[in-house]
Design an enzyme around this catalytic site. Structure first.
Site, PDB file in Angstrom:
ATOM      1  N   GLU A   1       0.820  -1.204   0.000  1.00  0.00           N
ATOM      2  CA  GLU A   1       0.000   0.000   0.000  1.00  0.00           C
ATOM      3  C   GLU A   1       0.854   1.254   0.000  1.00  0.00           C
ATOM      4  O   GLU A   1       2.000   1.249   0.456  1.00  0.00           O
ATOM      5  CB  GLU A   1      -0.949   0.011   1.199  1.00  0.00           C
TER       6      GLU A   1
ATOM      7  N   CYS B   1       3.669   8.550   0.392  1.00  0.00           N
ATOM      8  CA  CYS B   1       4.279   7.651   1.375  1.00  0.00           C
ATOM      9  C   CYS B   1       4.381   6.271   0.740  1.00  0.00           C
ATOM     10  O   CYS B   1       3.363   5.665   0.396  1.00  0.00           O
ATOM     11  CB  CYS B   1       3.427   7.607   2.637  1.00  0.00           C
TER      12      CYS B   1
ATOM     13  N   CYS C   1       6.671  -6.605   7.285  1.00  0.00           N
ATOM     14  CA  CYS C   1       7.786  -6.044   8.062  1.00  0.00           C
ATOM     15  C   CYS C   1       8.131  -7.012   9.187  1.00  0.00           C
ATOM     16  O   CYS C   1       7.246  -7.696   9.719  1.00  0.00           O
ATOM     17  CB  CYS C   1       7.378  -4.687   8.645  1.00  0.00           C
TER      18      CYS C   1
ATOM     19  N   CYS D   1       1.762  -1.111  15.034  1.00  0.00           N
ATOM     20  CA  CYS D   1       1.754  -1.070  13.570  1.00  0.00           C
ATOM     21  C   CYS D   1       1.142  -2.341  12.990  1.00  0.00           C
ATOM     22  O   CYS D   1       1.561  -3.448  13.323  1.00  0.00           O
ATOM     23  CB  CYS D   1       3.183  -0.882  13.053  1.00  0.00           C
TER      24      CYS D   1
ATOM     25  N   GLY E   1       7.181  -1.718   6.036  1.00  0.00           N
ATOM     26  CA  GLY E   1       8.581  -2.123   5.937  1.00  0.00           C
ATOM     27  C   GLY E   1       9.546  -1.132   6.565  1.00  0.00           C
ATOM     28  O   GLY E   1       9.205   0.005   6.854  1.00  0.00           O
ATOM     29  N   GLU E   2      10.749  -1.610   6.789  1.00  0.00           N
ATOM     30  CA  GLU E   2      11.844  -0.820   7.362  1.00  0.00           C
ATOM     31  C   GLU E   2      12.863  -0.550   6.258  1.00  0.00           C
ATOM     32  O   GLU E   2      13.545  -1.470   5.800  1.00  0.00           O
ATOM     33  CB  GLU E   2      12.466  -1.586   8.527  1.00  0.00           C
TER      34      GLU E   2
ATOM     35  N   SER F   1      12.298   7.031   7.090  1.00  0.00           N
ATOM     36  CA  SER F   1      11.962   6.757   8.486  1.00  0.00           C
ATOM     37  C   SER F   1      12.454   5.375   8.892  1.00  0.00           C
ATOM     38  O   SER F   1      12.208   4.388   8.196  1.00  0.00           O
ATOM     39  CB  SER F   1      10.441   6.841   8.674  1.00  0.00           C
TER      40      SER F   1
ATOM     41  N   SER G   1      12.068   6.583  14.639  1.00  0.00           N
ATOM     42  CA  SER G   1      10.922   6.216  15.473  1.00  0.00           C
ATOM     43  C   SER G   1      11.423   5.960  16.888  1.00  0.00           C
ATOM     44  O   SER G   1      12.072   4.947  17.150  1.00  0.00           O
ATOM     45  CB  SER G   1      10.242   4.956  14.909  1.00  0.00           C
TER      46      SER G   1
ATOM     47  N   HIS H   1       9.505   6.905  20.278  1.00  0.00           N
ATOM     48  CA  HIS H   1       8.298   6.437  20.982  1.00  0.00           C
ATOM     49  C   HIS H   1       8.445   6.255  22.490  1.00  0.00           C
ATOM     50  O   HIS H   1       7.434   6.039  23.164  1.00  0.00           O
ATOM     51  CB  HIS H   1       7.753   5.148  20.355  1.00  0.00           C
TER      52      HIS H   1
ATOM     53  N   ASN I   1      -2.806   5.990  15.950  1.00  0.00           N
ATOM     54  CA  ASN I   1      -3.961   5.630  15.124  1.00  0.00           C
ATOM     55  C   ASN I   1      -4.339   4.199  15.514  1.00  0.00           C
ATOM     56  O   ASN I   1      -3.635   3.267  15.144  1.00  0.00           O
ATOM     57  CB  ASN I   1      -3.567   5.716  13.646  1.00  0.00           C
TER      58      ASN I   1
ATOM     59  N   CYS J   1      -0.522   2.709   8.838  1.00  0.00           N
ATOM     60  CA  CYS J   1       0.320   1.845   8.017  1.00  0.00           C
ATOM     61  C   CYS J   1      -0.071   0.374   8.156  1.00  0.00           C
ATOM     62  O   CYS J   1      -0.121  -0.169   9.259  1.00  0.00           O
ATOM     63  CB  CYS J   1       1.777   2.041   8.437  1.00  0.00           C
TER      64      CYS J   1
END
Length: 343
Positions: free
Chosen positions: A94, A107, A114, A121, A161-162, A193, A216, A218, A292, A335
């Site tokens: 996506e 994006c 991932c 996520c 994904g990373e 990111s 990231s 957090h 989210n 995501c």
């Protein structure tokens, strides 16, 4: 599928010219074909200024490289559009297009799934299927640009994904997207990111590519961060901060620290105080992201009072900070949400 064939969308313009010479053609044809690739063609026969004999030869030795828009959802709340792409092997990824005034930001996803395991996520719930090739990342932008009829001006590598776990393809993508006669999107308009793969951050710093790097974070506490992000068991916050300082020294670029605010988990005054101590004096910006929610997890978004209180504390101590608005929440904007529902 395309075993043994060159994927033309994976070539720079100079490489395209070299490929044409290799198959016994004139070098200038490479620029013509390169131009066609970025018009979003699907078939060699669409190249109407290329001789039929060359089109047949291209078909023998190469493929263009196309992914397909399988589903498109448009938000009724803002100018966000979410795309599901079908890949040649049947995988689904996506992408999100966001329009702000005269800018279009896309994006992109970097992997199918991932393996980082971040608990907030949806992308990582089923693990990693495979890395995307550079051209598959690139084609998300080409397809969206053609669908919108507008030039994509900015890229965020923040989808599924990373990016640093798919390091070589990510670097290749950055090279391709920079091509002057291709998409011609400058490095300063690209944000990568990462959840903090320290070894790769050092490698990226040494390359001195002037992109925007987002980490990231957090949580400012290792134990709490490990609960949210399993990758934190390998890399401590101290390790990440050291690598970020190195990145800043090598590139002179400001780093963005992404901080997803989760109710009752990392949104307290204690966290904001520790975050100020951690980031004081670093060339950085904090992006506060009210979580989210996703169906598979119990995390909740803090109320507005807590969000503003957290931001105001950082403001008070001169840590540059903004609250990122959630976009596309009515079309599974988080995501991995849409892909997982669709599967």
């Amino acid at each position: 599928m395309y075993k043994g064939k060159v994927v033309l969308k994976n070539l720079t313009e100079e490489e395209m010219k070299d490929f044409l010479v290799e198959i016994g053609e004139k070098k200038f044809r490479g620029s013509q074909i390169f131009s066609w690739i970025y018009k979003g063609i699907r078939d060699f026969d669409e190249m109407n200024n290329i001789p039929k004999s060359l089109r047949e030869k291209l078909s023998k030795y190469s493929i263009i490289g196309n992914i397909d828009i399988d589903l498109k959802l448009e938000s009724k709340m803002d100018n966000t559009k979410k795309y599901l792409f079908l890949l040649n092997d049947g995988s689904i990824i996506e992408s999100v297009a966001m329009e702000y005034d005269n800018r279009v930001t896309v994006c992109v996803s970097n992997q199918v799934g991932c393996r980082m395991g971040c608990r907030f996520c949806a992308s990582t719930i089923d693990g990693l299927d495979r890395n995307l090739e550079a051209w598959e990342i690139l084609d998300q932008i080409i397809k969206i640009q053609k669908d919108l009829g507008k030039r994509v001006s900015n890229i965020v590598m923040m989808g599924s994904g990373e990016p640093l776990d798919n390091f070589n393809n990510s670097l290749r993508f950055l090279k391709l997207v920079n091509e002057e006669n291709g998409l011609n999107i400058g490095n300063r308009h690209i944000t990568l990111s990462t959840c903090g793969l320290v070894d790769r951050i050092y490698e990226l710093a040494d390359l001195q590519i002037p992109i925007n790097l987002a980490i990231s974070l957090h949580s400012p506490f290792d134990d709490r961060r490990q609960e949210i992000m399993p990758v934190a068991k390998k890399y401590s916050i101290n390790d990440i901060i050291k690598s970020c300082k190195y990145y800043i020294r090598k590139t002179n670029r400001r780093i963005t620290f992404e901080y997803s605010l989760i109710k009752g988990t990392n949104d307290s005054e204690k966290e904001s105080e520790e975050l100020v101590k951690l980031l004081k004096g670093i060339l950085c910006h904090v992006n506060l992201i009210p979580i989210n929610p996703i169906e598979e997890r119990e995390f909740e978004k803090p109320n507005t009072e807590y969000i503003n209180k957290f931001k105001n504390y950082l403001d008070k101590y001169n840590i540059p900070v903004t609250i990122r608005n959630s976009m596309g929440s009515d079309i599974s904007g988080a995501c991995g949400q849409l892909r997982r529902k669709y599967k």
